[in-house]
Design a protein around this motif. Structure first.
Motif, PDB file in Angstrom:
ATOM      1  N   LEU A   1       0.812  -1.214   0.000  1.00  0.00           N
ATOM      2  CA  LEU A   1       0.000   0.000   0.000  1.00  0.00           C
ATOM      3  C   LEU A   1       0.849   1.268   0.000  1.00  0.00           C
ATOM      4  O   LEU A   1       0.495   2.261  -0.626  1.00  0.00           O
ATOM      5  N   VAL A   2       1.953   1.231   0.706  1.00  0.00           N
ATOM      6  CA  VAL A   2       2.768   2.437   0.856  1.00  0.00           C
ATOM      7  C   VAL A   2       3.742   2.621  -0.312  1.00  0.00           C
ATOM      8  O   VAL A   2       3.968   3.746  -0.759  1.00  0.00           O
ATOM      9  N   LEU A   3       4.285   1.551  -0.846  1.00  0.00           N
ATOM     10  CA  LEU A   3       5.325   1.675  -1.866  1.00  0.00           C
ATOM     11  C   LEU A   3       4.850   1.256  -3.255  1.00  0.00           C
ATOM     12  O   LEU A   3       5.006   2.008  -4.217  1.00  0.00           O
ATOM     13  N   VAL A   4       4.245   0.115  -3.382  1.00  0.00           N
ATOM     14  CA  VAL A   4       3.935  -0.429  -4.703  1.00  0.00           C
ATOM     15  C   VAL A   4       2.735   0.276  -5.333  1.00  0.00           C
ATOM     16  O   VAL A   4       2.773   0.627  -6.523  1.00  0.00           O
ATOM     17  N   LEU A   5       1.684   0.513  -4.592  1.00  0.00           N
ATOM     18  CA  LEU A   5       0.481   1.130  -5.135  1.00  0.00           C
ATOM     19  C   LEU A   5       0.742   2.547  -5.691  1.00  0.00           C
ATOM     20  O   LEU A   5       0.319   2.846  -6.818  1.00  0.00           O
ATOM     21  N   PRO A   6       1.439   3.435  -4.970  1.00  0.00           N
ATOM     22  CA  PRO A   6       1.740   4.744  -5.573  1.00  0.00           C
ATOM     23  C   PRO A   6       2.582   4.643  -6.842  1.00  0.00           C
ATOM     24  O   PRO A   6       2.380   5.401  -7.793  1.00  0.00           O
ATOM     25  N   PHE A   7       3.497   3.686  -6.882  1.00  0.00           N
ATOM     26  CA  PHE A   7       4.323   3.499  -8.074  1.00  0.00           C
ATOM     27  C   PHE A   7       3.464   3.073  -9.268  1.00  0.00           C
ATOM     28  O   PHE A   7       3.592   3.615 -10.369  1.00  0.00           O
ATOM     29  N   VAL A   8       2.558   2.138  -9.055  1.00  0.00           N
ATOM     30  CA  VAL A   8       1.677   1.669 -10.128  1.00  0.00           C
ATOM     31  C   VAL A   8       0.757   2.799 -10.592  1.00  0.00           C
ATOM     32  O   VAL A   8       0.555   2.987 -11.801  1.00  0.00           O
ATOM     33  N   LEU A   9       0.200   3.557  -9.656  1.00  0.00           N
ATOM     34  CA  LEU A   9      -0.655   4.686 -10.024  1.00  0.00           C
ATOM     35  C   LEU A   9       0.112   5.746 -10.813  1.00  0.00           C
ATOM     36  O   LEU A   9      -0.411   6.317 -11.773  1.00  0.00           O
ATOM     37  N   LEU A  10       1.334   6.015 -10.413  1.00  0.00           N
ATOM     38  CA  LEU A  10       2.160   6.991 -11.117  1.00  0.00           C
ATOM     39  C   LEU A  10       2.407   6.560 -12.556  1.00  0.00           C
ATOM     40  O   LEU A  10       2.245   7.352 -13.493  1.00  0.00           O
ATOM     41  N   VAL A  11       2.770   5.311 -12.742  1.00  0.00           N
ATOM     42  CA  VAL A  11       3.021   4.810 -14.096  1.00  0.00           C
ATOM     43  C   VAL A  11       1.739   4.831 -14.916  1.00  0.00           C
ATOM     44  O   VAL A  11       1.734   5.251 -16.077  1.00  0.00           O
ATOM     45  N   LEU A  12       0.635   4.412 -14.327  1.00  0.00           N
ATOM     46  CA  LEU A  12      -0.650   4.383 -15.029  1.00  0.00           C
ATOM     47  C   LEU A  12      -1.078   5.787 -15.461  1.00  0.00           C
ATOM     48  O   LEU A  12      -1.465   6.006 -16.621  1.00  0.00           O
ATOM     49  N   LEU A  13      -1.015   6.754 -14.563  1.00  0.00           N
ATOM     50  CA  LEU A  13      -1.374   8.131 -14.908  1.00  0.00           C
ATOM     51  C   LEU A  13      -0.451   8.707 -15.969  1.00  0.00           C
ATOM     52  O   LEU A  13      -0.903   9.419 -16.869  1.00  0.00           O
ATOM     53  N   SER A  14       0.831   8.411 -15.898  1.00  0.00           N
ATOM     54  CA  SER A  14       1.771   8.912 -16.889  1.00  0.00           C
ATOM     55  C   SER A  14       1.478   8.340 -18.272  1.00  0.00           C
ATOM     56  O   SER A  14       1.487   9.065 -19.274  1.00  0.00           O
ATOM     57  N   VAL A  15       1.211   7.051 -18.326  1.00  0.00           N
ATOM     58  CA  VAL A  15       0.906   6.421 -19.619  1.00  0.00           C
ATOM     59  C   VAL A  15      -0.411   6.951 -20.185  1.00  0.00           C
ATOM     60  O   VAL A  15      -0.503   7.241 -21.387  1.00  0.00           O
ATOM     61  N   LEU A  16      -1.420   7.120 -19.346  1.00  0.00           N
ATOM     62  CA  LEU A  16      -2.685   7.652 -19.818  1.00  0.00           C
ATOM     63  C   LEU A  16      -2.543   9.079 -20.344  1.00  0.00           C
ATOM     64  O   LEU A  16      -3.138   9.444 -21.355  1.00  0.00           O
ATOM     65  N   ARG A  17      -1.750   9.899 -19.678  1.00  0.00           N
ATOM     66  CA  ARG A  17      -1.543  11.270 -20.128  1.00  0.00           C
ATOM     67  C   ARG A  17      -0.751  11.301 -21.431  1.00  0.00           C
ATOM     68  O   ARG A  17      -1.058  12.068 -22.335  1.00  0.00           O
ATOM     69  N   GLN A  18       0.257  10.451 -21.555  1.00  0.00           N
ATOM     70  CA  GLN A  18       1.059  10.434 -22.772  1.00  0.00           C
ATOM     71  C   GLN A  18       0.277   9.950 -23.981  1.00  0.00           C
ATOM     72  O   GLN A  18       0.543  10.361 -25.103  1.00  0.00           O
TER      73      GLN A  18
END
Length: 133
Positions: free
Chosen positions: A112-129
Motif C-alpha cells: 500500500l505504501v510503496l507499490v500502489l503509488p508506483f503503479v498509479l504513477l506509471v498508469l497516470l503517466s501512460v494515460l496522459r502520454q
C-alpha cells in the motif's frame, strides 16, 4: 504508524537476513518511496489542473539528461542518510519488533505504501502520454 519508518524497517529486515548493508537499503527504499509519493502528487496536480510543477530540461542526449537528474537528486539523499543513523535504525527496529505484526500485514502495508503509488504513477503517466487524460 509512520509509513516511512515501516518501509525502512521492512526493507532493512529483508536485507539483514541476506547479510547485506541493510541500513543503506532501507535508506534508499525510503528515498524511493518519498520520491514516488512526490511524483504521484505532481502527476495528479498536472492531470487535474494542467499546471506542470516539475520541469525537466530538454537535453539532446539520454546520458546528459541522466547525469543532470542524478546531480539534482544527490542533495536530497543526504537528509535520509543523516536521519536514519544507527541509533535511529535501532529505535525503529525495536518499535516494530515489539508490535509483532504478522508477515501478511507487513506485506500488505508495504504494498500500500510503496507499490500502489508506483503503479498509479506509471498508469497516470501512460494515460496522459496517450492523450486519454
Amino acid at each position: 504508524m509512520n509509513p516511512y519508518h515501516f518501509i525502512f524497517y521492512y526493507v532493512q529486515t529483508f536485507w539483514s537476513k541476506r547479510k547485506a548493508d541493510a541500513r543503506l537499503h532501507g535508506q534508499m527504499a525510503v528515498f524511493f518511496t518519498v520520491l514516488m509519493h512526490v511524483l504521484l502528487l505532481v502527476e495528479v496536480i498536472w492531470d487535474l489542473t494542467g499546471i506542470q510543477l516539475l520541469y525537466l530540461p530538454d537535453l539532446p542526449t539520454y546520458g546528459q539528461r541522466k547525469s543532470v537528474m542524478m546531480l539534482c537528486l544527490v542533495p536530497f539523499l543526504i537528509p535520509f542518510f543523516l536521519y536514519f543513523s544507527k541509533t535511529k535504525a535501532a529505535q525503529i527496529n525495536d518499535h516494530y519488533e515489539s508490535r509483532g505484526l504478522s508477515d501478511a500485514k507487513q506485506l500488505t502495508w508495504f504494498c500500500l505504501v510503496l507499490v500502489l503509488p508506483f503503479v498509479l504513477l506509471v498508469l497516470l503517466s501512460v494515460l496522459r502520454q496517450n492523450g486519454i487524460i
